[in-house]
Write a protein that holds these residues in place. Structure first.
Motif, PDB file in Angstrom:
ATOM      1  N   ASP A 168       0.826  -1.206   0.000  1.00  8.93           N
ATOM      2  CA  ASP A 168       0.000   0.000   0.000  1.00  8.93           C
ATOM      3  C   ASP A 168       0.861   1.257   0.000  1.00  8.93           C
ATOM      4  OD1 ASP A 168      -2.288  -1.555   0.007  1.00  8.93           O
ATOM      5  OD2 ASP A 168      -2.737  -1.224   2.141  1.00  8.93           O
ATOM      6  N   ARG A 169       1.938   1.250   0.774  1.00  5.53           N
ATOM      7  CA  ARG A 169       2.822   2.420   0.834  1.00  5.53           C
ATOM      8  C   ARG A 169       3.548   2.630  -0.499  1.00  5.53           C
ATOM      9  NH1 ARG A 169       3.553   5.222   4.964  1.00  5.53           N
ATOM     10  NH2 ARG A 169       5.676   5.854   4.458  1.00  5.53           N
ATOM     11  N   VAL A 170       3.995   1.544  -1.111  1.00  7.00           N
ATOM     12  CA  VAL A 170       4.689   1.641  -2.393  1.00  7.00           C
ATOM     13  C   VAL A 170       3.714   2.113  -3.481  1.00  7.00           C
ATOM     14  CG1 VAL A 170       5.923   0.326  -4.167  1.00  7.00           C
ATOM     15  CG2 VAL A 170       6.455  -0.044  -1.748  1.00  7.00           C
ATOM     16  N   THR A 171       2.506   1.594  -3.461  1.00  8.76           N
ATOM     17  CA  THR A 171       1.484   2.030  -4.415  1.00  8.76           C
ATOM     18  C   THR A 171       1.201   3.516  -4.249  1.00  8.76           C
ATOM     19  OG1 THR A 171       0.474  -0.154  -4.538  1.00  8.76           O
ATOM     20  CG2 THR A 171      -0.934   1.729  -5.109  1.00  8.76           C
ATOM     21  N   LYS A 172       1.071   3.965  -3.019  1.00  5.49           N
ATOM     22  CA  LYS A 172       0.808   5.388  -2.762  1.00  5.49           C
ATOM     23  C   LYS A 172       1.953   6.254  -3.303  1.00  5.49           C
ATOM     24  CE  LYS A 172      -0.316   8.738   0.812  1.00  5.49           C
ATOM     25  NZ  LYS A 172      -0.629   8.954   2.235  1.00  5.49           N
ATOM     26  N   LEU A 173       3.183   5.782  -3.182  1.00  4.68           N
ATOM     27  CA  LEU A 173       4.313   6.537  -3.715  1.00  4.68           C
ATOM     28  C   LEU A 173       4.196   6.664  -5.226  1.00  4.68           C
ATOM     29  CD1 LEU A 173       6.985   8.004  -3.190  1.00  4.68           C
ATOM     30  CD2 LEU A 173       8.139   5.789  -3.358  1.00  4.68           C
ATOM     31  N   GLY A 174       3.845   5.577  -5.906  1.00  4.27           N
ATOM     32  CA  GLY A 174       3.648   5.625  -7.355  1.00  4.27           C
ATOM     33  C   GLY A 174       2.551   6.598  -7.740  1.00  4.27           C
ATOM     34  N   GLU A 175       1.452   6.595  -6.987  1.00  3.69           N
ATOM     35  CA  GLU A 175       0.349   7.521  -7.250  1.00  3.69           C
ATOM     36  C   GLU A 175       0.780   8.970  -7.073  1.00  3.69           C
ATOM     37  OE1 GLU A 175      -3.179   4.453  -5.749  1.00  3.69           O
ATOM     38  OE2 GLU A 175      -2.485   6.056  -4.409  1.00  3.69           O
ATOM     39  N   GLN A 176       1.528   9.239  -6.004  1.00  3.22           N
ATOM     40  CA  GLN A 176       1.968  10.613  -5.751  1.00  3.22           C
ATOM     41  C   GLN A 176       2.971  11.094  -6.792  1.00  3.22           C
ATOM     42  OE1 GLN A 176       3.161  11.425  -1.716  1.00  3.22           O
ATOM     43  NE2 GLN A 176       1.064  11.266  -0.984  1.00  3.22           N
ATOM     44  N   LEU A 177       3.820  10.210  -7.278  1.00  2.39           N
ATOM     45  CA  LEU A 177       4.773  10.617  -8.313  1.00  2.39           C
ATOM     46  C   LEU A 177       4.044  11.060  -9.576  1.00  2.39           C
ATOM     47  CD1 LEU A 177       7.593   7.978  -7.837  1.00  2.39           C
ATOM     48  CD2 LEU A 177       7.756  10.443  -7.451  1.00  2.39           C
ATOM     49  N   VAL A 178       2.961  10.369  -9.918  1.00  2.00           N
ATOM     50  CA  VAL A 178       2.176  10.768 -11.081  1.00  2.00           C
ATOM     51  C   VAL A 178       1.417  12.061 -10.779  1.00  2.00           C
ATOM     52  CG1 VAL A 178       0.262  10.128 -12.602  1.00  2.00           C
ATOM     53  CG2 VAL A 178       1.969   8.417 -11.971  1.00  2.00           C
ATOM     54  N   ALA A 179       0.747  12.110  -9.637  1.00  2.00           N
ATOM     55  CA  ALA A 179      -0.088  13.258  -9.293  1.00  2.00           C
ATOM     56  C   ALA A 179       0.705  14.558  -9.219  1.00  2.00           C
ATOM     57  CB  ALA A 179      -0.813  13.008  -7.976  1.00  2.00           C
ATOM     58  N   TYR A 180       1.936  14.474  -8.745  1.00  2.00           N
ATOM     59  CA  TYR A 180       2.733  15.689  -8.535  1.00  2.00           C
ATOM     60  C   TYR A 180       3.891  15.825  -9.522  1.00  2.00           C
ATOM     61  CZ  TYR A 180       0.054  15.744  -4.246  1.00  2.00           C
ATOM     62  OH  TYR A 180      -0.979  15.751  -3.350  1.00  2.00           O
ATOM     63  N   ALA A 181       3.858  15.063 -10.596  1.00  2.00           N
ATOM     64  CA  ALA A 181       4.968  15.061 -11.555  1.00  2.00           C
ATOM     65  C   ALA A 181       5.235  16.427 -12.160  1.00  2.00           C
ATOM     66  CB  ALA A 181       4.712  14.038 -12.657  1.00  2.00           C
ATOM     67  N   THR A 182       4.227  17.221 -12.299  1.00  2.00           N
ATOM     68  CA  THR A 182       4.420  18.521 -12.945  1.00  2.00           C
ATOM     69  C   THR A 182       4.121  19.679 -12.002  1.00  2.00           C
ATOM     70  OG1 THR A 182       2.176  18.432 -13.827  1.00  2.00           O
ATOM     71  CG2 THR A 182       3.955  17.596 -15.247  1.00  2.00           C
ATOM     72  N   ILE A 183       4.263  19.451 -10.719  1.00  2.00           N
ATOM     73  CA  ILE A 183       4.027  20.511  -9.743  1.00  2.00           C
ATOM     74  C   ILE A 183       5.025  21.652  -9.981  1.00  2.00           C
ATOM     75  CG2 ILE A 183       5.560  19.586  -7.952  1.00  2.00           C
ATOM     76  CD1 ILE A 183       3.395  20.452  -5.914  1.00  2.00           C
ATOM     77  N   GLU A 184       4.572  22.847  -9.789  1.00  2.00           N
ATOM     78  CA  GLU A 184       5.450  24.015  -9.888  1.00  2.00           C
ATOM     79  C   GLU A 184       5.836  24.410  -8.475  1.00  2.00           C
ATOM     80  OE1 GLU A 184       6.674  25.535 -12.581  1.00  2.00           O
ATOM     81  OE2 GLU A 184       5.673  24.070 -13.869  1.00  2.00           O
TER      82      GLU A 184
END
Length: 191
Positions: A168-184
């Protein structure tokens, strides 16, 4: 932007794997991160397995930098990168350190970074703490969620992360990397 929102181009998520063992739990966990990321529309992934690179110890004056040009191009192409490392003496691997020494602001300034470590023994967040400092030093934006897998050999079975809490923790990390990939990142954080 959130995954599958339809509001942007392709997102590139990479994993920089600092474990050299054939059966590296770090690599397996990084693969899990990338599989999660690849589950979203318009996401490309890249497993940057440092076993495949000829990277002599970093020396700015060295005439032959090995495969560093390929490494730098692949890292720079990524919108988000997970730094994956085994826990070696409460820090990250020398292999990952050497690869990161080749990189700098050109590759990481404004890039979203996630942190992951796999330990053979008990829990230790020291490797991810150390990597957070490195990532911030080269201008990366580090997601708050990090992963430290303890007693890694008991968390995997036949190459699959079977421990539900760790998965679950590893999955959440993958989700956050996508969600915040283009954060300014806020420019005030750079001061």
């Amino acid at each position: 932007w959130r995954p599958d929102s339809g509001s942007m181009d392709t997102v590139r998520v990479a994993a920089l794997v600092g474990g050299l063992r054939e059966t590296s739990y770090t690599r397996l966990a990084c693969e899990h991160v990338l599989e999660t990321a690849a589950g979203y529309d318009r996401v490309e992934t890249d497993l940057i397995d440092l076993r495949a690179f000829d990277l002599p110890p970093y020396n700015h004056d060295h005439d032959d930098p090995g495969d560093s040009a390929d490494l730098l191009a692949r890292v720079e192409r990524a919108d988000a990168v997970v730094f994956g490392t085994p826990n070696y003496h409460a820090s990250y691997s020398g292999v990952l350190k050497n690869a990161l020494d080749y990189c700098g602001f050109d590759e990481f300034d404004g890039t979203t970074v996630g942190l992951l470590t796999a330990a053979g023994g008990g829990y230790s967040s020291s490797p991810v703490d150390h990597l957070r400092i490195v990532a911030r030093a080269v201008g990366a934006w580090v997601v708050p969620h990090q992963v430290a897998i303890q007693n890694a050999s008991s968390r995997f079975e036949n190459g699959v992360l079977t421990d539900e809490q760790s998965a679950d923790r590893v999955t959440k990390l993958g989700e956050q990397l996508v969600a915040y990939a283009t954060i300014e990142p806020d420019e005030r954080t750079r001061e």
